[in-house]
Design a protein around this motif. Structure first.
Motif, PDB file in Angstrom:
ATOM      1  N   ASP A  22       1.125  -1.145   0.374  1.00  0.00           N
ATOM      2  CA  ASP A  22       0.254   0.438   0.240  1.00  0.00           C
ATOM      3  C   ASP A  22       0.557   1.170   0.374  1.00  0.00           C
ATOM      4  O   ASP A  22       1.895   1.700   0.709  1.00  0.00           O
ATOM      5  CB  ASP A  22      -1.177  -0.138   1.159  1.00  0.00           C
ATOM      6  CG  ASP A  22      -1.943   1.535   1.012  1.00  0.00           C
ATOM      7  OD1 ASP A  22      -2.460   1.304   0.313  1.00  0.00           O
ATOM      8  OD2 ASP A  22      -1.700   1.923   1.880  1.00  0.00           O
ATOM      9  N   ILE A  23       0.830   2.008  -0.856  1.00  0.00           N
ATOM     10  CA  ILE A  23       1.250   2.951  -1.482  1.00  0.00           C
ATOM     11  C   ILE A  23       1.440   4.030  -0.017  1.00  0.00           C
ATOM     12  O   ILE A  23       3.166   4.404   0.642  1.00  0.00           O
ATOM     13  CB  ILE A  23       1.323   3.742  -2.627  1.00  0.00           C
ATOM     14  CG1 ILE A  23       1.455   2.845  -3.987  1.00  0.00           C
ATOM     15  CG2 ILE A  23       2.061   4.881  -2.708  1.00  0.00           C
ATOM     16  CD1 ILE A  23       1.422   2.867  -4.716  1.00  0.00           C
ATOM     17  N   TYR A  24      -0.125   4.473   0.545  1.00  0.00           N
ATOM     18  CA  TYR A  24       0.212   6.032   1.534  1.00  0.00           C
ATOM     19  C   TYR A  24       0.571   5.181   3.121  1.00  0.00           C
ATOM     20  O   TYR A  24       1.377   5.814   3.763  1.00  0.00           O
ATOM     21  CB  TYR A  24      -1.491   6.182   1.412  1.00  0.00           C
ATOM     22  CG  TYR A  24      -1.271   6.733   0.272  1.00  0.00           C
ATOM     23  CD1 TYR A  24      -1.073   8.376   0.499  1.00  0.00           C
ATOM     24  CD2 TYR A  24      -2.023   6.454  -0.766  1.00  0.00           C
ATOM     25  CE1 TYR A  24      -0.820   8.843  -1.030  1.00  0.00           C
ATOM     26  CE2 TYR A  24      -1.901   7.167  -2.134  1.00  0.00           C
ATOM     27  CZ  TYR A  24      -1.438   8.660  -2.224  1.00  0.00           C
ATOM     28  OH  TYR A  24      -1.426   9.430  -2.840  1.00  0.00           O
ATOM     29  N   CYS A  25       0.569   3.346   3.527  1.00  0.00           N
ATOM     30  CA  CYS A  25       0.924   3.395   4.861  1.00  0.00           C
ATOM     31  C   CYS A  25       1.962   3.242   4.138  1.00  0.00           C
ATOM     32  O   CYS A  25       2.860   3.248   4.929  1.00  0.00           O
ATOM     33  CB  CYS A  25       0.783   1.611   4.274  1.00  0.00           C
ATOM     34  SG  CYS A  25      -1.049   1.245   4.815  1.00  0.00           S
ATOM     35  N   GLU A  26       2.754   2.823   3.001  1.00  0.00           N
ATOM     36  CA  GLU A  26       4.459   2.268   3.161  1.00  0.00           C
ATOM     37  C   GLU A  26       5.092   4.532   3.515  1.00  0.00           C
ATOM     38  O   GLU A  26       6.080   4.253   3.810  1.00  0.00           O
ATOM     39  CB  GLU A  26       5.380   2.381   1.541  1.00  0.00           C
ATOM     40  CG  GLU A  26       5.936   1.586   1.242  1.00  0.00           C
ATOM     41  CD  GLU A  26       6.085   0.409   2.021  1.00  0.00           C
ATOM     42  OE1 GLU A  26       5.606  -0.144   2.532  1.00  0.00           O
ATOM     43  OE2 GLU A  26       7.484   0.911   2.257  1.00  0.00           O
ATOM     44  N   LEU A  27       4.697   5.715   2.728  1.00  0.00           N
ATOM     45  CA  LEU A  27       4.570   6.627   2.314  1.00  0.00           C
ATOM     46  C   LEU A  27       4.184   7.326   4.314  1.00  0.00           C
ATOM     47  O   LEU A  27       5.395   7.905   4.433  1.00  0.00           O
ATOM     48  CB  LEU A  27       3.841   7.907   1.635  1.00  0.00           C
ATOM     49  CG  LEU A  27       4.388   7.836   0.484  1.00  0.00           C
ATOM     50  CD1 LEU A  27       2.793   8.755  -0.370  1.00  0.00           C
ATOM     51  CD2 LEU A  27       6.004   8.256  -0.025  1.00  0.00           C
ATOM     52  N   GLU A  28       3.629   6.704   4.974  1.00  0.00           N
ATOM     53  CA  GLU A  28       3.803   6.817   6.368  1.00  0.00           C
ATOM     54  C   GLU A  28       4.475   6.069   7.329  1.00  0.00           C
ATOM     55  O   GLU A  28       4.835   6.945   8.558  1.00  0.00           O
ATOM     56  CB  GLU A  28       2.435   6.773   6.992  1.00  0.00           C
ATOM     57  CG  GLU A  28       1.072   7.162   6.287  1.00  0.00           C
ATOM     58  CD  GLU A  28      -0.399   6.873   6.177  1.00  0.00           C
ATOM     59  OE1 GLU A  28      -1.040   5.810   7.117  1.00  0.00           O
ATOM     60  OE2 GLU A  28      -1.124   7.916   5.693  1.00  0.00           O
ATOM     61  N   ARG A  29       4.554   5.408   6.793  1.00  0.00           N
ATOM     62  CA  ARG A  29       5.592   4.616   7.506  1.00  0.00           C
ATOM     63  C   ARG A  29       7.418   5.429   7.034  1.00  0.00           C
ATOM     64  O   ARG A  29       7.851   5.363   7.750  1.00  0.00           O
ATOM     65  CB  ARG A  29       6.006   3.266   6.891  1.00  0.00           C
ATOM     66  CG  ARG A  29       6.743   2.358   8.073  1.00  0.00           C
ATOM     67  CD  ARG A  29       6.498   1.102   7.345  1.00  0.00           C
ATOM     68  NE  ARG A  29       7.603   0.568   5.918  1.00  0.00           N
ATOM     69  CZ  ARG A  29       7.823  -0.933   5.792  1.00  0.00           C
ATOM     70  NH1 ARG A  29       7.530  -1.867   6.093  1.00  0.00           N
ATOM     71  NH2 ARG A  29       8.535  -0.821   4.937  1.00  0.00           N
ATOM     72  N   LEU A  30       7.556   5.870   6.086  1.00  0.00           N
ATOM     73  CA  LEU A  30       8.759   6.983   5.687  1.00  0.00           C
ATOM     74  C   LEU A  30       8.620   7.799   6.582  1.00  0.00           C
ATOM     75  O   LEU A  30       9.440   8.622   7.492  1.00  0.00           O
ATOM     76  CB  LEU A  30       8.427   7.185   4.892  1.00  0.00           C
ATOM     77  CG  LEU A  30       9.334   5.757   3.425  1.00  0.00           C
ATOM     78  CD1 LEU A  30       9.122   6.069   2.259  1.00  0.00           C
ATOM     79  CD2 LEU A  30      10.867   5.957   3.597  1.00  0.00           C
ATOM     80  N   ILE A  31       7.481   8.382   7.209  1.00  0.00           N
ATOM     81  CA  ILE A  31       7.651   9.749   7.664  1.00  0.00           C
ATOM     82  C   ILE A  31       7.149   9.250   9.117  1.00  0.00           C
ATOM     83  O   ILE A  31       8.071  10.301   9.901  1.00  0.00           O
ATOM     84  CB  ILE A  31       5.653  10.448   7.434  1.00  0.00           C
ATOM     85  CG1 ILE A  31       5.363  11.271   5.866  1.00  0.00           C
ATOM     86  CG2 ILE A  31       5.666  11.649   8.647  1.00  0.00           C
ATOM     87  CD1 ILE A  31       4.375  11.765   5.536  1.00  0.00           C
ATOM     88  N   PHE A  32       7.301   8.539   9.069  1.00  0.00           N
ATOM     89  CA  PHE A  32       7.087   7.925  10.954  1.00  0.00           C
ATOM     90  C   PHE A  32       8.455   7.927  10.884  1.00  0.00           C
ATOM     91  O   PHE A  32       9.395   8.176  12.079  1.00  0.00           O
ATOM     92  CB  PHE A  32       6.790   6.389  10.835  1.00  0.00           C
ATOM     93  CG  PHE A  32       7.433   5.844  12.159  1.00  0.00           C
ATOM     94  CD1 PHE A  32       6.346   6.698  13.638  1.00  0.00           C
ATOM     95  CD2 PHE A  32       7.816   4.665  12.671  1.00  0.00           C
ATOM     96  CE1 PHE A  32       6.467   5.866  14.712  1.00  0.00           C
ATOM     97  CE2 PHE A  32       7.667   4.403  14.153  1.00  0.00           C
ATOM     98  CZ  PHE A  32       7.924   5.154  14.828  1.00  0.00           C
ATOM     99  N   PHE A  33       9.543   7.497  10.296  1.00  0.00           N
ATOM    100  CA  PHE A  33      10.770   7.480  10.786  1.00  0.00           C
ATOM    101  C   PHE A  33      11.648   8.993  11.140  1.00  0.00           C
ATOM    102  O   PHE A  33      12.689   8.604  11.246  1.00  0.00           O
ATOM    103  CB  PHE A  33      11.633   6.660   9.598  1.00  0.00           C
ATOM    104  CG  PHE A  33      11.475   4.967  10.203  1.00  0.00           C
ATOM    105  CD1 PHE A  33      11.745   3.773  11.061  1.00  0.00           C
ATOM    106  CD2 PHE A  33      10.319   4.612   9.286  1.00  0.00           C
ATOM    107  CE1 PHE A  33      11.711   2.814  12.092  1.00  0.00           C
ATOM    108  CE2 PHE A  33      10.679   3.542  10.427  1.00  0.00           C
ATOM    109  CZ  PHE A  33      10.229   2.400  11.037  1.00  0.00           C
TER     110      PHE A  33
END
Lengths: 210, 210
Positions: A196-207
């Motif tokens: 999931d692209i937005y989940c992946e973006l959110e994961r990057l944002i988390f870091f």
């Protein structure tokens, strides 16, 4: 020392092998017969040690001081990855993303191909995208069994992903690439990969936010 | 016991938190104020233990016997994930996939948005896709700095991915979501997430072939 238990190395190793394969296929197309360890390292952005280690799980490749023959590397990598045979893939959900996936297929190159697409929307059914016929989802089980397809890409909205997954499992699908932002419930023997692209973006944002 | 080292749990935990968030936002939209642990478990396909464990890294949520307030869960998950502020994302490469990514954005919902797109192809430059202007890649650095964008999605062909990455890093980008089948070479402080669809399919095939 060859590791015969395929679980003993990380999924990242397998991803790297898949990347190596795509890049070596490109080298062959560009007329390159032999590559040195140093050239590989530069091309692939991995250290020579990492490259050797990734391959070492599966045997001995290359000759010291001579390098690697691209044809033979591609042959071996395909064998390792199970790509020395053709694999058919089903796609469920021909929305924007599904359509982009169908359109991005270059049929001359891949032995992994989406060969059947499905949708429940009447305005998509029986149309053709990049040569692929879009079937009514009600015929999913019949077609999957006919074509002996084992892999399914799911690109349907969140609300429908589990129902499609249940249908896929019931139809004999063994591996699912899921684009919906849900945690799919599957029997233990089914392989699921989530993209999931937005989940992946959110994961990057988390870091980033750390 | 709150874990303050964000590295002490797996990337899968963060993905699940992102999935939880999307699903709870959906519940609010459907008018659901409170959910029980059992309902969450059914909705999300995770065990109540897994759900509690994922949240427990960050504090105490929900009331025993009462359940979870959806509004407050969404608020907390956003805080945890760093999504209580808006994040701008740049996209490089407006081919089929890039275009699908731009078109798939629903601007009413997300606080993670592609707000600038770039391409090097004259036939794409200065066009608009789903309200997003496509800039000439030569203006990348200037626009990234102006807009203070920290995240970049790369959907260019294999051959150009490293050059775009170098430009992105040089321009101050700190996190990259990469769709090209390459291993990107980046400084240690840059976060990279890879999403190559065919590599992912090949990885699934590898496990199927076991």
């Amino acid at each position: 020392m060859i590791c015969t238990d395929k679980n003993c190395f990380s999924p990242e190793t397998v991803r790297r092998l898949a990347v190596y394969l795509q890049n070596f296929e490109r080298l062959i197309k560009n007329g390159v017969d032999v590559v040195s360890s140093g050239q590989i390292s530069k091309l692939l952005n991995v250290s020579p040690e990492q490259f050797r280690k990734d391959l070492s799980y599966f045997g001995e490749f290359g000759k010291r001081g001579v390098g690697y023959q691209t044809e033979s590397l591609v042959y071996e990598l395909k064998k390792i990855l199970g790509l020395n045979q053709a694999w058919q893939v089903a796609l469920v959900g021909v929305g924007r993303l599904g359509c982009a996936l169908l359109n991005s297929q270059d049929f001359s190159e891949l032995n992994v191909r989406i060969t059947a697409a499905f949708d429940s929307d009447k305005k998509n059914i029986d149309k053709t995208v990049n040569g692929i016929h879009i079937h009514d989802i009600i015929n999913f089980k019949k077609i999957i069994k006919q074509k002996k397809i084992r892999i399914c890409v799911i690109s349907v909205p969140l609300d429908h992903a589990q129902a499609v997954t249940d249908l896929a499992v019931e139809s004999g699908i063994e591996a699912i690439l899921n684009f919906a932002p849900v945690i799919l419930n599957v029997p233990e023997n089914i392989h699921v990969s989530n993209m999931d692209i937005y989940c992946e973006l959110e994961r990057l944002i988390f870091f980033l936010n750390k």
